[in-house]
Design a protein around this motif. Sequence first.
Motif, short mmCIF file in Angstrom:
data_model
loop_
_atom_site.label_atom_id
_atom_site.label_comp_id
_atom_site.label_asym_id
_atom_site.label_seq_id
_atom_site.Cartn_x
_atom_site.Cartn_y
_atom_site.Cartn_z
N GLU A 568 0.84 -1.19 0.00
CA GLU A 568 0.00 0.00 0.00
C GLU A 568 0.88 1.25 0.00
OE1 GLU A 568 -3.99 1.53 2.42
OE2 GLU A 568 -2.77 -0.14 3.17
N HIS A 569 0.45 2.27 -0.74
CA HIS A 569 1.21 3.52 -0.84
C HIS A 569 0.59 4.57 0.08
CE1 HIS A 569 3.71 2.37 -4.35
NE2 HIS A 569 2.69 1.56 -4.60
N PHE A 570 1.47 5.24 0.85
CA PHE A 570 0.99 6.17 1.86
C PHE A 570 1.58 7.56 1.69
CE2 PHE A 570 0.90 2.03 4.17
CZ PHE A 570 -0.47 1.96 4.39
N ILE A 571 0.84 8.53 2.21
CA ILE A 571 1.34 9.89 2.44
C ILE A 571 1.54 10.04 3.94
CG2 ILE A 571 0.84 12.34 2.23
CD1 ILE A 571 -1.08 11.58 -0.08
N LEU A 572 2.70 10.50 4.35
CA LEU A 572 3.02 10.65 5.76
C LEU A 572 2.90 12.12 6.16
CD1 LEU A 572 4.19 9.64 8.48
CD2 LEU A 572 6.47 9.99 7.50
N THR A 573 2.13 12.39 7.22
CA THR A 573 2.00 13.74 7.76
C THR A 573 2.38 13.74 9.24
OG1 THR A 573 -0.29 13.58 8.49
CG2 THR A 573 0.08 14.15 6.18
N VAL A 574 2.71 14.92 9.73
CA VAL A 574 2.99 15.12 11.15
C VAL A 574 2.13 16.28 11.63
CG1 VAL A 574 4.77 15.49 12.88
CG2 VAL A 574 5.36 14.42 10.72
N ASN A 575 1.55 16.16 12.84
CA ASN A 575 0.74 17.26 13.36
C ASN A 575 1.30 17.80 14.66
OD1 ASN A 575 -0.20 15.62 15.53
ND2 ASN A 575 -1.88 14.84 14.27
N ASP A 576 0.67 18.86 15.17
CA ASP A 576 1.18 19.53 16.36
C ASP A 576 0.82 18.81 17.64
OD1 ASP A 576 -1.50 20.05 16.39
OD2 ASP A 576 -1.32 22.22 16.66
N GLN A 577 0.19 17.65 17.56
CA GLN A 577 -0.09 16.83 18.74
C GLN A 577 0.87 15.65 18.85
OE1 GLN A 577 -4.28 15.85 18.70
NE2 GLN A 577 -4.91 17.99 18.94
N LYS A 588 -7.10 8.78 0.48
CA LYS A 588 -6.84 9.76 1.54
C LYS A 588 -7.42 9.32 2.89
CE LYS A 588 -5.18 12.59 -1.63
NZ LYS A 588 -5.73 12.05 -2.85
N MET A 589 -7.71 8.03 3.03
CA MET A 589 -8.19 7.50 4.31
C MET A 589 -7.03 7.41 5.29
SD MET A 589 -9.68 3.72 5.28
CE MET A 589 -11.21 3.87 4.36
N CYS A 590 -7.28 7.83 6.54
CA CYS A 590 -6.25 7.70 7.58
C CYS A 590 -6.10 6.22 7.92
CB CYS A 590 -6.64 8.50 8.82
SG CYS A 590 -5.41 8.42 10.13
N ARG A 591 -4.93 5.68 7.64
CA ARG A 591 -4.72 4.25 7.81
C ARG A 591 -3.93 3.91 9.07
NH1 ARG A 591 -5.19 0.66 7.42
NH2 ARG A 591 -4.08 -0.66 5.97
N LYS A 592 -3.25 4.90 9.61
CA LYS A 592 -2.46 4.60 10.81
C LYS A 592 -2.11 5.91 11.51
CE LYS A 592 0.83 0.92 11.96
NZ LYS A 592 -0.23 -0.04 12.29
N LEU A 766 -10.76 2.27 14.38
CA LEU A 766 -11.38 1.05 13.87
C LEU A 766 -10.90 0.75 12.46
CD1 LEU A 766 -15.04 1.49 15.20
CD2 LEU A 766 -13.11 0.28 16.24
N ASN A 767 -10.77 1.78 11.62
CA ASN A 767 -10.27 1.58 10.26
C ASN A 767 -8.84 1.07 10.26
OD1 ASN A 767 -12.69 2.36 9.10
ND2 ASN A 767 -12.03 4.48 8.78
N GLU A 768 -8.05 1.58 11.20
CA GLU A 768 -6.64 1.18 11.27
C GLU A 768 -6.52 -0.32 11.50
OE1 GLU A 768 -2.92 1.95 14.32
OE2 GLU A 768 -4.18 3.64 13.71
N VAL A 769 -7.33 -0.84 12.40
CA VAL A 769 -7.28 -2.28 12.68
C VAL A 769 -7.99 -3.06 11.59
CG1 VAL A 769 -7.89 -4.06 14.35
CG2 VAL A 769 -7.22 -1.79 15.15
N LYS A 770 -9.12 -2.57 11.15
CA LYS A 770 -9.95 -3.32 10.20
C LYS A 770 -9.23 -3.55 8.88
CE LYS A 770 -14.57 -3.18 8.09
NZ LYS A 770 -15.84 -2.41 8.00
N TYR A 771 -8.51 -2.55 8.38
CA TYR A 771 -7.86 -2.66 7.07
C TYR A 771 -6.36 -2.97 7.17
CZ TYR A 771 -12.12 -0.47 5.32
OH TYR A 771 -13.43 -0.18 5.01
N SER A 772 -5.90 -3.37 8.37
CA SER A 772 -4.47 -3.58 8.56
C SER A 772 -3.90 -4.70 7.70
CB SER A 772 -4.18 -3.87 10.04
OG SER A 772 -4.88 -5.03 10.47
N GLU A 773 -4.72 -5.69 7.32
CA GLU A 773 -4.23 -6.82 6.51
C GLU A 773 -4.96 -6.92 5.18
OE1 GLU A 773 -4.65 -10.30 8.86
OE2 GLU A 773 -3.38 -9.57 10.52
#
Length: 920
Positions: A568-577, A588-592, A766-773
């Motif tokens: 899977e191809h990802f875009i990596l972002t960093v936030n102020d938290q 553009k779904m948050c995967r992790k 939930l999406n992170e776990v559900k689509y992990s594999e």
Amino acid sequence: MNKNIPVLNLTDPNRKMIAYACAHAGILYNFRDNTQKILQGHCNPLSCMCTSADKRWLVTADKGRDNLVIIWDTSSGVPVQTLFDPHPEVGVAAIAMTPDAKYIATISAAEDQTLSIWDWTVDGEKPVCKTNLKAEYGHQHYIHFNPDDTFQLVSNSESQVIFYSWSSGQLEYFAPPLQDEDFNKQVGRYSQTIYQTNSSRALTATSVGNLVVWDNNKPLTKVVSTDPSPDKKALKLVKLQDRAINVLTTTDGYIVTGDVLGHVRFLDQTLKLIMWYQDFNLGPISSISFACDPQFHDRTEDTWEEEQFGQHQSLRLKDQREYPADATIKAQKLIIRDFVVGTSTAVYGHITTQGTIIDVIHRDHDASVHALAAHPFRPQIAMGSYSGLLKLWDYEKRIVIASRYFERGNMIRCCSFDPTGSFIAVGFMNGAVNVVNAFDLQDECSEPFRYARDVITHCAFSHDSQYLATADGECTVSVFKAQHTDGEEPWIYLGRHRAHYKLIKDLIFGVQLDSNLPRLMSLGADRVLVEYDLQNSGKDDLRVMESDRIEQSAQPLCLTWYPALKKEHFILTVNDQYKFKLYNSTTKMCRKTLLGPTYGSPIQKIAIIPTPDPDNSKRYLAYINDDKVGLHMLPLDGNPHNAMALVAHPTGVANLACSYDGKYVFTAGGPDCTVHMWQLNVLALEAQSKMGGEDLIPFYGLLDGGRDGELFAELENYFYYAQIRSQGVNTMDTRAVSVKIPLSEVPYVMMAMGFYPSQQEIQDMLNEVKYSEYVETGKYVEEIDLGEFIRLYINHRPAFGLSPERLAAAFETLGLPTEQGYAIDRGELLDLLQSKGEHMTEYELAECLTTLLGFNAEGGSSEMHEFDPSTAGDIIEENLPQDITVDMFADELLGFSMYVPPGLPEGLATHETQTETLET
């Protein structure tokens, strides 16, 4: 370099070396061999430096918290003594060392300054003596020991000169007054003060070209006094020139001055002009430092009288003829030591007096450095600053390849190489964009592009060099296209689009998955990720393909393409938290969501370290935050032992770049005018990661109490109760105990652990776990075990909890000031909760408030008790006042105090305060 700290000449018969300050590091630079020794030890920017008369010892000092004074051996670059916190909390504003190198004098940087004398060779814990100075004397910024008597010293501010005398632990001072009316002449602002050799007099240079002559405050006699009394008065005011004198020093019986015109003058002890240099063309002089040569006088002894004969004498006479003639009638040769000058325009020059040879040692940036870009396949780095200087530097040979000054007012803000290494795009503070070639930095286009009206903050090339994109301070993205027709401009303007309403934080190009066409994305402080439709855009018609809000409460700070470590191809972002987030590059779904480094401030910029073999090599990520540079192992998993950081620029890191071969990282310091080159040692990071433990061991350490603590025991209980809950509380069937729980129970266990996620955060978990594999197996994951839950909890919960200050800020924003503080009207608060953010229904709001007020003892609608909404309105009106203050909201509704325990840093919260959040 730090142009505000004087350069020191450490040259002796065995070396040609200078010492200068560079952010929080001192630099010993051998300009004959082009080598450096970096003196690291300070955590604040250096504020002053000095050296002993024999150039053996170098002293560096800083100001700020945890300030230090460090004495270095210049031959080895090794620290031999450290004074810890010589002036607590404030640091050192000025420093001096006695000619015999036994004592050091420091002046604090506080408003009410303190002068201290230290015997660093015996004890570095306490000063020998000290005294407090009055604030009315001004900020003392220069200090100097009497070379004939080390128990006398002088300091000055712009308005006051102070003379000191010390012995046997006692220190006294005298501050003689001097006004313009005393000599009916303008005195000017003081710059530096020195003692005259073999005399009781002292001299002070001023900003109007005067020298103030100070002498003992007693009746004059016919005999010249050499009594070094500190009780002095202004004897006379000597007008040397019209321009300001910045530097005043001595050498071999001469008094030497340096001024704002770049002239260096030599005077005798009676202040008669002996000789001057005026053709240096280096800029206003800010420092002068002479070489150390113990045998200088023996080699240059006057031999005009024929004491010797033969070839030896003729050679000595020939050497003397190469020195410049002085300004006297006899025109004798001025035989002086070689010296180094520093200027306020960040130029260091070495003057060889025998033959008057001027060599420029450094010509660097004298304004903030923000622009930084590495060549895609050569050992070159481009640097640009607000001074308009663009430099191309070979970091293997350590030489400047090319440099160019742009017209005045063209302050360089950013730059970028194209993938072919042929062009450099340069963005300016005035909104102009210039494309220059990467060989001699000359313009490729006839005129710069001037479509933006605000600062160019980012610029980037597409992978095929066909597009150039820029982002500016007006939240606008502009795109330029390359054309290869002979006789026409190589780059043309395509279009602009304002897809953000807040500042653009990052801008990147990518490649479409099903073709070789470029993709362009921008990320804004408005939490929106925008992708542009380059293929269907035309002249003055830059189109947006997709716009996605990727954050709910956090503000994204930067993004990059995540390496292809999985299918899977990802875009990596960093936030102020302090969170990393991986988004599917197509949906553009948050995967992790992953916990990022927590070294004082959030990450501001990231870059994937290049590698010659991306498919088989271990990958790493470089990053910067407010003042540090760090390295992180990939893949990201939230393990804190996989990251490190160290102070890069104490005043702030402005930019980051990586070398094409992945061996080096470069950081720009912004206001400190400095670029640092760092060598990567990934083996040390790997060792740190191994020592931190494997599997879940690092995550246990992030739980309060660790693996054997109460929190972990509670988690186990919650985990088993979640299994009971999922099977039905009232069932009489045999319980099936498992090591996993259904995904539907994850939010409830999270809340029981004290983390109250929003609905969007729950969906992301939930999406992170559900689509992990899903990409590997094509199947959804419907259950989660205890180990994976701990990882999920650690990575998603707030890095530092919620602080009372955040709740207070919310009330200041939404409420109105009252006698009890900021307050929100009850009706308006209920309306906001139902209409803003994640909307709550009237039923949900009533259930929440009655539960928090304590009228649903079982915690609302559980499996055994039903909530009665008909009585909720009366309960709320009776128990909630009309005006709700922050204290009432926190104490009575949420159930925690606004008081922060002593010693707990602002912004941090204990585990107990994490359980009460605004989301409840």
